[in-house]
Motif scaffolding. Structure first.
Motif, PDB file in Angstrom:
ATOM      1  N   LEU B  47       0.818  -1.196   0.000  1.00  0.00           N
ATOM      2  CA  LEU B  47       0.000   0.000   0.000  1.00  0.00           C
ATOM      3  C   LEU B  47       0.860   1.258   0.000  1.00  0.00           C
ATOM      4  N   ALA B  48       0.493   2.152  -0.897  1.00  0.00           N
ATOM      5  CA  ALA B  48       1.145   3.464  -0.928  1.00  0.00           C
ATOM      6  C   ALA B  48       0.155   4.461  -0.344  1.00  0.00           C
ATOM      7  N   ILE B  49       0.391   4.846   0.909  1.00  0.00           N
ATOM      8  CA  ILE B  49      -0.539   5.757   1.573  1.00  0.00           C
ATOM      9  C   ILE B  49      -0.505   7.093   0.847  1.00  0.00           C
ATOM     10  N   THR B  50      -1.660   7.551   0.421  1.00  0.00           N
ATOM     11  CA  THR B  50      -1.702   8.699  -0.457  1.00  0.00           C
ATOM     12  C   THR B  50      -2.542   9.821   0.124  1.00  0.00           C
ATOM     13  N   GLY B  51      -1.881  10.947   0.365  1.00  0.00           N
ATOM     14  CA  GLY B  51      -2.598  12.136   0.825  1.00  0.00           C
ATOM     15  C   GLY B  51      -2.717  13.117  -0.327  1.00  0.00           C
ATOM     16  N   GLN B  61       7.715   7.759  -4.990  1.00  0.00           N
ATOM     17  CA  GLN B  61       6.460   7.013  -5.113  1.00  0.00           C
ATOM     18  C   GLN B  61       6.639   5.646  -4.458  1.00  0.00           C
ATOM     19  N   PRO B  62       5.965   5.420  -3.324  1.00  0.00           N
ATOM     20  CA  PRO B  62       6.092   4.105  -2.692  1.00  0.00           C
ATOM     21  C   PRO B  62       5.462   3.027  -3.570  1.00  0.00           C
ATOM     22  N   GLU B  63       5.837   1.796  -3.275  1.00  0.00           N
ATOM     23  CA  GLU B  63       5.312   0.689  -4.066  1.00  0.00           C
ATOM     24  C   GLU B  63       3.866   0.402  -3.703  1.00  0.00           C
ATOM     25  N   GLY B  64       3.168  -0.215  -4.638  1.00  0.00           N
ATOM     26  CA  GLY B  64       1.857  -0.773  -4.335  1.00  0.00           C
ATOM     27  C   GLY B  64       0.695   0.110  -4.698  1.00  0.00           C
ATOM     28  N   GLU B  65      -0.485  -0.377  -4.281  1.00  0.00           N
ATOM     29  CA  GLU B  65      -1.726   0.315  -4.620  1.00  0.00           C
ATOM     30  C   GLU B  65      -1.902   1.528  -3.723  1.00  0.00           C
ATOM     31  N   PRO B  66      -2.414   2.606  -4.302  1.00  0.00           N
ATOM     32  CA  PRO B  66      -2.634   3.782  -3.469  1.00  0.00           C
ATOM     33  C   PRO B  66      -3.712   3.500  -2.415  1.00  0.00           C
ATOM     34  N   LEU B  67      -3.448   3.901  -1.206  1.00  0.00           N
ATOM     35  CA  LEU B  67      -4.471   3.890  -0.167  1.00  0.00           C
ATOM     36  C   LEU B  67      -4.797   5.349   0.094  1.00  0.00           C
ATOM     37  N   ASP B  68      -5.885   5.772  -0.510  1.00  0.00           N
ATOM     38  CA  ASP B  68      -6.196   7.207  -0.484  1.00  0.00           C
ATOM     39  C   ASP B  68      -6.819   7.580   0.863  1.00  0.00           C
ATOM     40  N   VAL B  69      -6.139   8.452   1.567  1.00  0.00           N
ATOM     41  CA  VAL B  69      -6.651   8.844   2.888  1.00  0.00           C
ATOM     42  C   VAL B  69      -7.310  10.230   2.880  1.00  0.00           C
ATOM     43  N   LEU B 354      18.024  -1.174  14.122  1.00  0.00           N
ATOM     44  CA  LEU B 354      16.893  -0.786  14.958  1.00  0.00           C
ATOM     45  C   LEU B 354      15.708  -0.324  14.103  1.00  0.00           C
ATOM     46  N   HIS B 355      16.025   0.398  13.031  1.00  0.00           N
ATOM     47  CA  HIS B 355      14.957   0.858  12.139  1.00  0.00           C
ATOM     48  C   HIS B 355      14.213  -0.313  11.508  1.00  0.00           C
ATOM     49  N   ARG B 356      14.967  -1.287  11.055  1.00  0.00           N
ATOM     50  CA  ARG B 356      14.319  -2.452  10.440  1.00  0.00           C
ATOM     51  C   ARG B 356      13.465  -3.191  11.466  1.00  0.00           C
ATOM     52  N   ASN B 357      13.997  -3.335  12.677  1.00  0.00           N
ATOM     53  CA  ASN B 357      13.235  -4.019  13.734  1.00  0.00           C
ATOM     54  C   ASN B 357      11.938  -3.279  14.042  1.00  0.00           C
ATOM     55  N   LEU B 358      12.041  -1.949  14.109  1.00  0.00           N
ATOM     56  CA  LEU B 358      10.842  -1.159  14.415  1.00  0.00           C
ATOM     57  C   LEU B 358       9.811  -1.264  13.298  1.00  0.00           C
ATOM     58  N   LYS B 359      10.305  -1.199  12.077  1.00  0.00           N
ATOM     59  CA  LYS B 359       9.417  -1.344  10.922  1.00  0.00           C
ATOM     60  C   LYS B 359       8.653  -2.663  11.043  1.00  0.00           C
ATOM     61  N   ARG B 360       9.373  -3.715  11.381  1.00  0.00           N
ATOM     62  CA  ARG B 360       8.755  -5.035  11.503  1.00  0.00           C
ATOM     63  C   ARG B 360       7.752  -5.057  12.661  1.00  0.00           C
ATOM     64  N   ALA B 361       8.071  -4.334  13.724  1.00  0.00           N
ATOM     65  CA  ALA B 361       7.183  -4.332  14.893  1.00  0.00           C
ATOM     66  C   ALA B 361       5.833  -3.693  14.569  1.00  0.00           C
ATOM     67  N   PHE B 362       5.843  -2.724  13.667  1.00  0.00           N
ATOM     68  CA  PHE B 362       4.595  -2.031  13.344  1.00  0.00           C
ATOM     69  C   PHE B 362       3.938  -2.582  12.089  1.00  0.00           C
ATOM     70  N   ASP B 363       4.752  -3.086  11.201  1.00  0.00           N
ATOM     71  CA  ASP B 363       4.250  -3.488   9.883  1.00  0.00           C
ATOM     72  C   ASP B 363       4.943  -4.794   9.515  1.00  0.00           C
ATOM     73  N   PRO B 364       4.524  -5.885  10.176  1.00  0.00           N
ATOM     74  CA  PRO B 364       5.278  -7.147  10.066  1.00  0.00           C
ATOM     75  C   PRO B 364       5.408  -7.642   8.626  1.00  0.00           C
ATOM     76  N   ASP B 365       4.393  -7.386   7.794  1.00  0.00           N
ATOM     77  CA  ASP B 365       4.477  -7.869   6.415  1.00  0.00           C
ATOM     78  C   ASP B 365       5.107  -6.846   5.478  1.00  0.00           C
ATOM     79  N   GLY B 366       5.488  -5.721   6.040  1.00  0.00           N
ATOM     80  CA  GLY B 366       6.155  -4.710   5.212  1.00  0.00           C
ATOM     81  C   GLY B 366       5.293  -4.197   4.088  1.00  0.00           C
ATOM     82  N   LEU B 367       4.004  -3.940   4.385  1.00  0.00           N
ATOM     83  CA  LEU B 367       3.169  -3.525   3.261  1.00  0.00           C
ATOM     84  C   LEU B 367       3.019  -2.028   3.090  1.00  0.00           C
ATOM     85  N   MET B 368       3.381  -1.246   4.123  1.00  0.00           N
ATOM     86  CA  MET B 368       3.076   0.172   4.029  1.00  0.00           C
ATOM     87  C   MET B 368       4.238   1.012   3.547  1.00  0.00           C
TER      88      MET B 368
END
Ligand SMILES: Cc1cc2nc3c(=O)[nH]c(=O)nc-3n(C[C@H](O)[C@H](O)[C@H](O)COP(=O)(O)OP(=O)(O)OC[C@H]3O[C@@H](n4cnc5c(N)ncnc54)[C@H](O)[C@@H]3O)c2cc1C
Lengths: 495, 376
Positions: B47-51, B61-69, B354-368
């Motif tokens: 998901l590419a969070i899109t504002g 441009q992040p990867e993936g489908e836009p998640l329009d917020v 530490l950054h990678r660990n934190l990323k995993r802690a919040f977004d385990p599948d790395g989708l955002m």
């Protein structure tokens, strides 16, 4: 301690660890005898006590790293300790872990007047930073009332506050850089003298993390120029709701006071008797509002604040006529805790924060709860940022009264959460409020905290059992009690 | 070993259907957004969070489908006496600032928009701050609470609307400048400040080295400073506060009164000042404020009283990073004329872990927001 270690390790294990620590620490820096361990059995919340297994007192950054590496390898838990003034049991030791004291790290490494920073070791006392900065016309703004004794490392770990924080921010707003060790013994550097640094804001995350994520070994703080002038106004009210409304009006009026404190009648009378501050003892509530800045700003501001307070229905408004009177007005406020403490054998101090708009409502509700429970409650608090410190007076020697006080305290904290507030504004969760965390956070939120913790400390070896409850814990309750005023550090003011 | 901080390097091609339909203004679509994240975890989508897209030049441009917020918008609560505003992340930044201005309040960190479509969520996720930053505080300094969706699609709330809150880790402030890589911001609560009664800008003719000294000497005195910048041998100082306070400070400092001072700071904040109208790569250096002028080829615009320095230069990245490090600072390639996506200062290996660990802690599948570059 970890689940893998069900019982307390035997004496041989203790001696063997001590031996290995002494391979790189002086003999006297590794304590294992009961009488040597005794001073470390609790922090400022002395209701919770536990004799540590081993105390290590390193002197160099390198030694801290080696202690952590060794403990990590041996799967031994570690609790960091600063000055031990914490009020939530954050530095409570473990009966099967190492208490890592930072007390020997007392050097001010640098005061940089050009960049207005000080770089210090973690054991440096809060006030010592201001003392070191004073010759340059600077000070360190966050001023917990324990500032004579508490360490800057502990301040960072608790994100401590003080009267000045309304205007100048909490610890988190005044720290620019940190060096800390992860439980792996890896040294991490965050920030420096810059205003930001690349990557996630780990500086903010470390602040207030209660010794759960790393052991801080160096801190760079921001220094501020001393204001040209400070002036305080005391306003008396015959109605607590009016005093609450006046707080809102001051803030809405565009003022950012350097301090905005409220006391109710019980606290006023106690403080007046104790400190002779010149408070109006018949007032239902008083406000102390301090402005600081340039001569011109303060003069103009004080005139406006006086007018505003009168409009808000203050029955009396007084400006300190000189510095001595200003200090006397504050002395009364600062002595309020010990003063209230004299009114009853025991008191129990809460630390909830609420949105300011609910001040009047919450104070009225607290007073109703106080009547229902038949226990007096004194209120003396940081009104400007909604940080309440209700003091429940009781006598633990009367059967049932302790339990009654606990119930009342519990209801007050729940009330804080119910109006959109929090269970702790500055004292931390520690072991004391770990159960109330279950009231404030959902299961998923607590799970997210645990995941975050694991990102730093996968085996959960740093300060286990504190700050964030395990799901299984979310049924019990723990509280801070002050028996016979026997909180530690009686010589310090309490906020 | 130094590694640049990049959340993900791998490419992931995806259909680009929008996951969330547009909804009407002032609406709460938390649940739809959370469902979309949950669905994405099941489909192993990204998901590419899109504002508002105003800061794409920085984030890439992040990867993936836009998640329009942007459909998740509206001010949830605002009471001026509380000095707190809570708004949904998709709310246009302009709407938030207009609501505050009506009550003579403002966002203390003077957020750059970088385009009219800027949303509150984007401003907080990027964590940029304007000229007032050194004197009033940064975006993260003003954040009191957030509601987020983590990578499992769970809606979580941290912090709150109160000034002091030490219950739990400070996840809210961690979200600031995380560029949406740790979660979708749903709501943000911010401390706000009163608009100062008086604001003026003074100018002084000074070369860079003297200007840096002056900015820092004044910051070391109790003066009502609110911005300090230097460009083209002119030092600009902004004073904010009460009428008498500003008058007295002006008398102390001297200098020339700048007629259109507000416009100057706005142009600096938005990179619309003539200095920024250039195809040369733009670097941002975060420096100790009193660091003397840095010996790099190019043109400088010094902001934040010396703590933020803009450099237009063709110097190679390694050279810029080296010079920044030598002076105790960090450098990020902020903007190029030709491609989107900044390059941040490399992180040391322990920090990267530490950054990678934190990323995993919040977004385990790395989708955002995978592939989002850049932390400044
Ligand atoms: C009389 C009195 C008045 C007080 N007034 C205030 C007040 O006005 N405002 C306020 O906010 N608090 C107040 N406090 C609470 C207390 O002083 C603060 O929380 C203080 O910051 C604790 O510092 P310390 O050095 O004593 O830390 P400790 O009590 O030794 O430790 C506190 C926590 O920090 C961790 N820790 C300590 N050092 C480190 C380190 N180097 N690295 C990692 N973790 C570390 C510990 O593990 C523990 O979890 C008061 C306490 C007393 C006794």
């Amino acid at each position: 301690m970890s689940a893998a270690r069900p019982s307390i390790p035997p004496e041989t294990a203790r001696q063997s660890l001590a031996r290995r620590l002494r391979e790189f620490l002086p003999r006297e820096s590794v304590l294992t005898d009961a009488e040597d361990l005794r001073p470390y059995e609790c922090d400022g919340l002395s209701a919770y006590r536990k004799l540590p297994w081993i105390v290590a007192l390193p002197e160099t950054v390198e030694q801290v790293g080696r202690i952590l590496k060794l403990c990590r390898r041996e799967h031994i838990s570690v609790v960091a300790r600063g000055a031990g003034t914490g009020l939530s049991g954050g530095a409570l030791p473990l009966e099967d872990g190492v208490l890592l004291s930072l007390a020997k790290f007392t050097r001010i490494l640098e005061v940089d007047p050009a960049n207005r920073t000080a770089t210090v070791e973690p054991g440096v006392r809060n006030l010592a930073i201001t003392d070191a900065a004073a010759p340059y016309g600077f000070y360190y703004a966050p001023d917990p009332s324990s500032q004579l004794a508490c360490s800057i490392g502990g301040n960072v770990a608790e994100n401590s506050g003080g009267v000045h924080c309304l205007k100048y921010g909490l610890t988190v707003h005044n720290v620019l850089g940190l060096k800390f060790f992860t439980m792996d013994g890896e040294l991490v550097t965050l920030g420096g003298k810059t205003l930001d640094a690349p990557g996630y804001d780990l500086l903010a995350l470390m602040t207030g993390s209660e010794g759960m994520l790393g052991v801080i070994v160096e801190i760079t703080v921001k220094l501020l120029p001393k204001p040209e002038r400070a002036q305080v106004v005391l306003a008396a009210f015959d109605d607590i709701a009016k005093a609450g409304a006046a707080v809102a009006a001051i803030i809405a009026g565009g003022f950012v006071p350097a301090g905005l404190e409220m006391m109710d009648n019980l606290a006023i009378r106690a403080a007046e008797e104790y400190a002779k501050a010149g408070y109006p003892v018949d007032a239902v509530a008083i406000l102390l509002c301090e402005l600081d800045g340039t001569q011109e700003e303060v003069a103009a501001g004080i005139a406006q604040v006086r007018e505003l307070l009168t409009r808000q229905g203050a029955t009396g408004v007084r400006t300190a006529k000189d510095e001595a009177e200003r200090l006397r007005m504050w002395a009364g406020r600062k002595a309020a805790f010990p003063a209230v403490g004299r009114l009853a054998p025991d008191y129990y101090c809460m630390d909830g924060t609420i949105p300011r708009k609910h001040l009047a409502k919450v104070l009225a509700r607290i007073s109703a709860l106080s009547r229902e429970h038949g226990l007096p409650v004194a209120n003396v608090f940081h009104a400007g940022d909604g940080n309440l410190h209700p003091l429940i007076l009781y006598d633990a020697n009367k059967p049932g009264e302790l339990k009654n006080a606990e119930e009342l305290g519990g209801k007050i904290l729940e009330l804080c959460v119910a109006v959109g507030g929090t269970i702790t504004g500055e004292h931390g969760v520690g072991v004391e409020k770990i159960n109330q965390m279950c009231v404030q956070f959902t299961k998923q939120e607590l799970a997210q905290f645990h995941a975050l913790k694991a990102a730093f400390d996968p085996d959960g070896l740093l300060n286990p059992g504190k700050a964030v409850p395990k799901p299984a814990r979310c049924a019990e309750f723990g509280r801070m009690h002050v028996h016979g005023g026997k909180l530690k550090f009686p010589e310090l003011e309490r906020f | 070993m130094q590694k640049p901080f990049v959340v993900s390097l791998s490419n992931h091609e995806r259909r680009s259907k929008k996951r969330v339909m547009q909804v009407k203004q002032g609406n709460d679509i938390s649940q739809q957004l959370a469902d979309a994240v949950k669905a994405a975890t099941q489909e192993h989508a990204r998901l590419a969070i899109t504002g508002g897209g105003s800061k794409r030049f920085y984030t890439g441009q992040p990867e993936g489908e836009p998640l329009d917020v942007t459909g998740h918008r509206g001010i949830v609560s605002y009471e001026p006496t509380e000095l707190v505003v809570t708004a949904r992340a998709g709310t246009p930044l302009a709407e938030v600032e207009a609501a505050l201005a009506e009550k003579e309040q403002m966002l203390g960190f003077e957020p750059p928009y970088f385009g009219p479509t800027a949303t509150l969520g984007g401003a907080v996720a990027c964590g940029f701050s304007g000229p007032r930053r050194p004197y009033a505080g940064s975006a993260r300094d003003f954040v009191l609470g957030t509601k987020i969706i983590n990578g499992k699609g769970e809606i979580l709330k941290f912090g709150g609307e109160v000034m002091k809150n030490v219950a739990g880790y400070d996840v809210s402030r961690l979200m600031v400048g995380a560029f949406g890589t740790l979660g979708v911001l749903l709501e943000v609560s911010l401390k706000v400040l009163p608009i100062p009664a008086k604001e003026i800008t003074l100018s002084f003719e000074l070369p860079a080295d003297k200007a840096i000294t002056a900015m820092n000497a004044w910051a070391a005195q109790p003066l009502p400073l609110s911005a300090a910048g230097h460009v083209g041998d002119i030092l600009y100082m902004r004073l904010s506060g009460t009428e008498p306070g500003v008058r007295a400070a002006r008398a102390k400092l001297g200098g020339e009164l700048v007629e259109n001072g507000a416009e100057f700071w706005r142009e600096l904040r938005e990179h619309q000042h003539g200095f920024f109208q250039d195809a040369v790569p733009l670097w941002r250096l975060s420096e100790p404020p009193a660091a003397p002028p840095i010996e790099l080829p190019g043109k400088w615009f010094i902001d934040w009283g010396g703590a933020q320095r803009w450099l237009k230069s063709d110097a190679p990245a390694v050279t810029v990073h080296e010079h920044a490090e030598k002076t105790g600072g960090y450098a990020a390639l902020f903007r190029h004329a030709t491609k989107n996506g900044a390059t941040s200062h490399p992180l040391p290996a322990v920090l990267a872990t530490l950054h990678r660990n934190l990323k995993r802690a919040f977004d385990p599948d790395g989708l955002m927001n995978r592939g989002t570059v850049g932390m400044i």
